[in-house]
Design a protein around this motif. Sequence first.
Motif, PDB file in Angstrom:
ATOM      1  N   ASN A  83       4.762   5.352   5.585  1.00  0.00           N
ATOM      2  CA  ASN A  83       4.264   5.354   4.209  1.00  0.00           C
ATOM      3  C   ASN A  83       3.144   6.386   4.097  1.00  0.00           C
ATOM      4  N   PRO A  84       3.311   7.405   3.279  1.00  0.00           N
ATOM      5  CA  PRO A  84       2.301   8.455   3.182  1.00  0.00           C
ATOM      6  C   PRO A  84       1.256   8.232   2.099  1.00  0.00           C
ATOM      7  N   TRP A  85       1.363   7.141   1.326  1.00  0.00           N
ATOM      8  CA  TRP A  85       0.518   6.991   0.144  1.00  0.00           C
ATOM      9  C   TRP A  85      -0.380   5.759   0.205  1.00  0.00           C
ATOM     10  N   PRO A  86      -1.605   5.866  -0.319  1.00  0.00           N
ATOM     11  CA  PRO A  86      -2.467   4.675  -0.422  1.00  0.00           C
ATOM     12  C   PRO A  86      -1.885   3.635  -1.378  1.00  0.00           C
ATOM     13  N   LEU A 128       5.470  -1.950   4.760  1.00  0.00           N
ATOM     14  CA  LEU A 128       4.978  -0.582   4.672  1.00  0.00           C
ATOM     15  C   LEU A 128       3.684  -0.444   5.462  1.00  0.00           C
ATOM     16  N   ALA A 129       3.533   0.662   6.161  1.00  0.00           N
ATOM     17  CA  ALA A 129       2.293   0.933   6.886  1.00  0.00           C
ATOM     18  C   ALA A 129       1.221   1.345   5.888  1.00  0.00           C
ATOM     19  N   PRO A 130       0.002   0.818   6.009  1.00  0.00           N
ATOM     20  CA  PRO A 130      -1.094   1.342   5.175  1.00  0.00           C
ATOM     21  C   PRO A 130      -1.338   2.804   5.513  1.00  0.00           C
ATOM     22  N   VAL A 131      -1.780   3.586   4.542  1.00  0.00           N
ATOM     23  CA  VAL A 131      -2.024   4.997   4.824  1.00  0.00           C
ATOM     24  C   VAL A 131      -3.165   5.149   5.822  1.00  0.00           C
ATOM     25  N   THR A 156       7.653  16.561   4.976  1.00  0.00           N
ATOM     26  CA  THR A 156       6.842  16.531   3.755  1.00  0.00           C
ATOM     27  C   THR A 156       6.040  15.233   3.678  1.00  0.00           C
ATOM     28  N   GLU A 157       6.686  14.122   4.004  1.00  0.00           N
ATOM     29  CA  GLU A 157       5.991  12.836   3.944  1.00  0.00           C
ATOM     30  C   GLU A 157       4.871  12.758   4.979  1.00  0.00           C
ATOM     31  N   TYR A 158       5.096  13.363   6.160  1.00  0.00           N
ATOM     32  CA  TYR A 158       4.030  13.342   7.156  1.00  0.00           C
ATOM     33  C   TYR A 158       2.836  14.159   6.669  1.00  0.00           C
ATOM     34  N   ARG A 159       3.083  15.291   6.048  1.00  0.00           N
ATOM     35  CA  ARG A 159       1.982  16.096   5.528  1.00  0.00           C
ATOM     36  C   ARG A 159       1.195  15.318   4.477  1.00  0.00           C
ATOM     37  N   GLN A 160       1.907  14.598   3.623  1.00  0.00           N
ATOM     38  CA  GLN A 160       1.231  13.771   2.616  1.00  0.00           C
ATOM     39  C   GLN A 160       0.367  12.708   3.304  1.00  0.00           C
TER      40      GLN A 160
END
Length: 297
Positions: A281-284, A264-267, A236-240
């Motif tokens: 990290n899936p989010w900006p 955290l990795a930048p999106v 789910t997080e990868y899809r995001q």
Amino acid sequence: MTDRGVDRGAGRPASARRSRTSRERVVRDRVERRQQQRVRQRRRGAVLALLAVTLLLVGVDLTNGLRGGSASGEPTPTPSQAPSRQAAPPPAAGVPTPSLAPSAGESPAPATVVDQGAGTFTVAPGGTGVVGAGKLLTYRVEVENGTNQDTAAFAAAVDRILDDPRSWTATRQVAFQRISTGTPGVTIRLASPKTTDRLCYPLDTEGYTSCRVGNNVVINLARWLTAVPDFAGHLTEYRQYAVNHEVGHRLGHGHMACPAAGQLAPVMQQQTLGLKGCRMNPWPYVNGQLVTGPPVP
């Protein structure tokens, strides 16, 4: 690039079709050469790594022999016991942590990946209201026929991602709305790996990555269904991440690098190709803060 994947060779002169076929053959040959080169590089790296471990263990054995054995009494590890990768350092204090709870309604179980779909697409019917504040970017969702994927389910997943307060609407400079008629600001497609390669040309996706070309975002079906090794157990997080990353390109954002190990990795980091010491990290935005890193030239 046609919006619905119509066969652009039909009705064209034979010379034009041969030209397209020749171009596709050149692309495939180039991709194959790159893959072979990467395989050779990985093999060479594995040999060098094994040699380094062997030399290190020989040195440890010699040192233990001179000292009369290990002070701890523990046996010297063999190459098969040696760790395959260095663990990332613990998160720095104060670094925001994204929620890894699966989104409601998304199943993490991967399905069989269809390598080549029909090349035509079905538009998700209906639409959404406007979410976010700022300049409106409309989007249309399409799913390739012959991939055994539910168009409405994919559209609902994209809607949830873009409507999330951690997505790009957190900038308060952009709003999203899904439409099914008219001309969208961006078309988000779920496509089989081979169709992804075709739609992403001249970008070289090698049947593996997703892309954004012009006003088209193409999500690779293989990645949507199976994610990548660094996101194991977090489909789910990868899809995001995939949707936020490619839509981020449509919004004008370029690639970023991992800021530091354990962060955290930048999106906009190419997390599909590896976390480089960062944490997934899936989010900006996380906890209201934009997650950034050094820009990649």
